[in-house]
Design a protein around this motif. Sequence first.
Motif, PDB file in Angstrom:
ATOM      1  N   LEU A 329       4.293  -7.042  19.195  1.00 41.65           N
ATOM      2  CA  LEU A 329       4.465  -7.251  18.145  1.00 41.65           C
ATOM      3  C   LEU A 329       6.075  -7.231  17.410  1.00 41.65           C
ATOM      4  O   LEU A 329       6.832  -6.252  17.857  1.00 41.65           O
ATOM      5  CB  LEU A 329       3.759  -6.251  17.203  1.00 41.65           C
ATOM      6  N   ASP A 330       6.502  -8.413  16.728  1.00 38.52           N
ATOM      7  CA  ASP A 330       7.838  -8.475  16.509  1.00 38.52           C
ATOM      8  C   ASP A 330       8.035  -8.908  15.101  1.00 38.52           C
ATOM      9  O   ASP A 330       7.383 -10.028  14.696  1.00 38.52           O
ATOM     10  CB  ASP A 330       8.479  -9.561  17.401  1.00 38.52           C
ATOM     11  N   LEU A 331       8.226  -7.782  14.364  1.00 36.59           N
ATOM     12  CA  LEU A 331       8.331  -8.406  12.768  1.00 36.59           C
ATOM     13  C   LEU A 331       9.952  -7.976  12.280  1.00 36.59           C
ATOM     14  O   LEU A 331      10.063  -7.843  10.920  1.00 36.59           O
ATOM     15  CB  LEU A 331       7.588  -7.316  12.023  1.00 36.59           C
ATOM     16  N   ARG A 332      10.882  -8.167  13.046  1.00 39.99           N
ATOM     17  CA  ARG A 332      12.213  -7.773  12.739  1.00 39.99           C
ATOM     18  C   ARG A 332      12.662  -8.497  11.650  1.00 39.99           C
ATOM     19  O   ARG A 332      12.411  -9.739  11.395  1.00 39.99           O
ATOM     20  CB  ARG A 332      13.047  -7.992  13.855  1.00 39.99           C
ATOM     21  N   ASP A 333      13.686  -7.893  10.787  1.00 38.73           N
ATOM     22  CA  ASP A 333      14.345  -8.394   9.703  1.00 38.73           C
ATOM     23  C   ASP A 333      13.574  -9.341   8.904  1.00 38.73           C
ATOM     24  O   ASP A 333      13.649 -10.448   8.427  1.00 38.73           O
ATOM     25  CB  ASP A 333      15.206  -9.758  10.567  1.00 38.73           C
ATOM     26  N   ASN A 334      12.821  -8.322   8.209  1.00 33.64           N
ATOM     27  CA  ASN A 334      12.050  -8.802   6.999  1.00 33.64           C
ATOM     28  C   ASN A 334      12.448  -7.805   5.904  1.00 33.64           C
ATOM     29  O   ASN A 334      13.111  -6.663   6.103  1.00 33.64           O
ATOM     30  CB  ASN A 334      10.551  -9.026   7.122  1.00 33.64           C
ATOM     31  N   MET A 335      11.584  -7.612   4.666  1.00 37.08           N
ATOM     32  CA  MET A 335      11.934  -6.702   3.744  1.00 37.08           C
ATOM     33  C   MET A 335      10.700  -5.939   3.322  1.00 37.08           C
ATOM     34  O   MET A 335      10.242  -5.967   2.028  1.00 37.08           O
ATOM     35  CB  MET A 335      12.498  -7.272   2.558  1.00 37.08           C
ATOM     36  N   PHE A 336       9.877  -5.411   4.538  1.00 34.90           N
ATOM     37  CA  PHE A 336       8.558  -4.689   4.206  1.00 34.90           C
ATOM     38  C   PHE A 336       8.829  -3.504   3.263  1.00 34.90           C
ATOM     39  O   PHE A 336       8.040  -3.251   2.325  1.00 34.90           O
ATOM     40  CB  PHE A 336       7.878  -4.195   5.311  1.00 34.90           C
ATOM     41  N   GLY A 337       9.970  -2.716   3.432  1.00 31.46           N
ATOM     42  CA  GLY A 337       9.944  -1.537   2.667  1.00 31.46           C
ATOM     43  C   GLY A 337       9.035  -0.345   2.983  1.00 31.46           C
ATOM     44  O   GLY A 337       8.240  -0.705   3.796  1.00 31.46           O
ATOM     45  N   VAL A 338       9.061   0.903   2.338  1.00 27.52           N
ATOM     46  CA  VAL A 338       8.334   1.811   2.447  1.00 27.52           C
ATOM     47  C   VAL A 338       6.512   1.361   2.444  1.00 27.52           C
ATOM     48  O   VAL A 338       5.851   1.693   3.317  1.00 27.52           O
ATOM     49  CB  VAL A 338       8.330   2.718   1.483  1.00 27.52           C
ATOM     50  N   GLU A 339       6.476   0.606   1.418  1.00 27.10           N
ATOM     51  CA  GLU A 339       4.922   0.162   1.153  1.00 27.10           C
ATOM     52  C   GLU A 339       4.468  -0.532   2.162  1.00 27.10           C
ATOM     53  O   GLU A 339       3.477  -0.408   2.858  1.00 27.10           O
ATOM     54  CB  GLU A 339       4.856  -0.705   0.031  1.00 27.10           C
ATOM     55  N   GLY A 340       5.238  -1.640   2.744  1.00 27.37           N
ATOM     56  CA  GLY A 340       4.764  -2.244   4.023  1.00 27.37           C
ATOM     57  C   GLY A 340       4.838  -1.457   5.342  1.00 27.37           C
ATOM     58  O   GLY A 340       3.996  -1.722   6.034  1.00 27.37           O
ATOM     59  N   GLY A 341       5.471  -0.324   5.442  1.00 18.89           N
ATOM     60  CA  GLY A 341       5.646   0.173   6.594  1.00 18.89           C
ATOM     61  C   GLY A 341       4.505   1.028   6.400  1.00 18.89           C
ATOM     62  O   GLY A 341       3.786   1.147   7.599  1.00 18.89           O
ATOM     63  N   VAL A 342       4.041   1.678   5.666  1.00 22.22           N
ATOM     64  CA  VAL A 342       2.775   2.545   5.615  1.00 22.22           C
ATOM     65  C   VAL A 342       1.525   1.573   5.694  1.00 22.22           C
ATOM     66  O   VAL A 342       0.693   2.006   6.722  1.00 22.22           O
ATOM     67  CB  VAL A 342       2.772   3.205   4.234  1.00 22.22           C
ATOM     68  N   ALA A 343       1.550   0.347   5.324  1.00 25.86           N
ATOM     69  CA  ALA A 343       0.524  -0.358   5.674  1.00 25.86           C
ATOM     70  C   ALA A 343       0.263  -0.886   7.036  1.00 25.86           C
ATOM     71  O   ALA A 343      -0.528  -0.732   7.781  1.00 25.86           O
ATOM     72  CB  ALA A 343       0.617  -1.669   4.520  1.00 25.86           C
ATOM     73  N   LEU A 344       1.565  -1.008   7.600  1.00 25.05           N
ATOM     74  CA  LEU A 344       1.649  -1.449   8.892  1.00 25.05           C
ATOM     75  C   LEU A 344       1.052  -0.142  10.105  1.00 25.05           C
ATOM     76  O   LEU A 344       0.457  -0.096  11.064  1.00 25.05           O
ATOM     77  CB  LEU A 344       3.235  -1.774   9.423  1.00 25.05           C
ATOM     78  N   SER A 345       1.627   1.125   9.376  1.00 24.03           N
ATOM     79  CA  SER A 345       1.194   2.394  10.211  1.00 24.03           C
ATOM     80  C   SER A 345      -0.443   2.335  10.376  1.00 24.03           C
ATOM     81  O   SER A 345      -0.768   2.713  11.482  1.00 24.03           O
ATOM     82  CB  SER A 345       1.561   3.594   9.372  1.00 24.03           C
ATOM     83  N   LYS A 346      -1.090   1.849   9.353  1.00 26.60           N
ATOM     84  CA  LYS A 346      -2.706   2.024   9.503  1.00 26.60           C
ATOM     85  C   LYS A 346      -3.324   0.957  10.314  1.00 26.60           C
ATOM     86  O   LYS A 346      -4.087   1.199  11.062  1.00 26.60           O
ATOM     87  CB  LYS A 346      -3.140   1.784   7.804  1.00 26.60           C
ATOM     88  N   ALA A 347      -2.450  -0.177  10.543  1.00 24.24           N
ATOM     89  CA  ALA A 347      -2.916  -1.248  11.288  1.00 24.24           C
ATOM     90  C   ALA A 347      -2.672  -0.709  12.920  1.00 24.24           C
ATOM     91  O   ALA A 347      -3.471  -0.886  13.657  1.00 24.24           O
ATOM     92  CB  ALA A 347      -2.324  -2.479  10.936  1.00 24.24           C
TER      93      ALA A 347
END
Length: 543
Positions: A329-347
């Motif tokens: 999985l490669d999602l580098r160099d985007n602007m997920f922020g904390v909200e996106g990070g938390v959502a990603l952790s669930k996945a």
Amino acid sequence: MDATTLNSERRPFSIKLWPPSQNTRKVLVERMINNLSSKSLFTEKYGCLSKEEAEENAKRIEDVAFATADQNYENEPDGDGSSAVQLYARECSKLLLEVLKKGPRSKEDGKVTSGTTPTETLFDISKAQRAFIEAEEAEELLKSLKEPGNTYTKICFSNRSFGLGAAHVAEPILVSLKNQLKEVDLSDFIAGRPEAEALEVMNIFAAALEGSVLKYLNLSNNALGEKGVRAFGALLKSQSDLEELYLMNDGISEEAARAVCELIPSTEKLRVLHFHNNMTGDEGAIAIAEVVKRSPLLNNFRCSSTRVGSEGGVALSEALGTCTHLEKLDLRDNMFGVEGGVALSKALSKHDNLTEIYLSYLNLEDEGAVAIANVLKESAPALEVLDIAGNDITAKAAPAIAACIAAKPHLAKLNLGENSLKDEGTIQISKVLEGHAELQEVDFNTNQIRRAGARALAQAVVQKPGFKLLNINANFISDEGIDELKDAFKKTPDMLGSLDENDPEGEDDDDEDEDDDKESGEGEGNEDELESKLKNLEVGQEE
């Protein structure tokens, strides 16, 4: 007699001879199969082909001959087609004779023997110097693709810019080959062409390859945009067995991403989807998320440098939760922020097969990084690469990250560069690295690390037999600390990366640390005291 009757009498009766009916083409193929596999003067001299080999060659001969004649007819559409029919017959006869003279394929001990050439499956023109290609050069360059009986299943036209003339040369060749092709690389094949010409070239290639059953398709580096994606629509719509799709650096905007989602009807077999360096944004990411949801077998997903923010990050993360076979999985160099990070952790809790994860420069901060680390600690037991550089991670997140790393015995590469771990966070993480025998690369550059942190990292990796590189450049290591590092790696100096950007006089960014330095006295004693305090710190200890 009225004018209408007169004109009717004067108009000659015309019969169109081209194109031949499907039944006529089928009869011709059957006749050629018989010629190749039955006794005759030619087969007595050169040998009979098996029914299977004869059928394979007959179909290919007819396809090539038809495509050549059809192109000739398109150049003279006002004729009755007689010249196209004659050309069709000549091409069939010529190619049939060539196959007869080659004789049947025979194998002994798995090796190709007399009458045949070594089997080639890849046709690649990308190794030559990057340049425009026009009709005359294309005729010469692609001639081996026209040989009857060729076994090419993979073509790479990358790095050569096709003009209209070259595209028209390639068109009948691709039509003749499309039933045997499995992999097509058209990356960077229209560079420098005017938009109108580039779009027409794409349409020609797409139409020629429509209906092929591809497993691999690479359309990267073509500045497609929405117009380009739709130009390839005929090809994309006809694909239902794709396993790998590459759309990198294609200028794919929100609208283009929606077109991709619309034009690819089936991704049930898709394993690899690379979507690097586009201008997709949140809305485009939502469209790509739909493609991901329809790809249950996906094991390699790259959507880096695509301008995706929190909203798109959440959408992608939720879609990735359905891809339980994910390995890379490669999602580098985007602007997920904390909200996106938390959502990603669930996945990520559903991805036990992950071996490589690249999450650098996502603006995760401590909260997002801790959420991901806590989940990864319990999943992905075979993780080999962990990259979370450039996420504003501080020592507060170090216990969770250290606990995660401790649970990854196969970790080979760790990148925590460009964060703010300082000595405190670095020493905590260094302690768990000591037990990782497979570790090869560690990157802690630009973390405001001083002598104590640098020493801890060096001690953790220097004795590992397979270790290759420690990067701790652009930190605040004192001159004495630098000497200490060089001494530690004196037997294996190549394992220590460059230190040319180190700043021994560097100061921490926050004022609180500056005040602490003044109270305790800047220097090595302070660093040693910090190391002593952290010496017995347990992994996973909360602040």
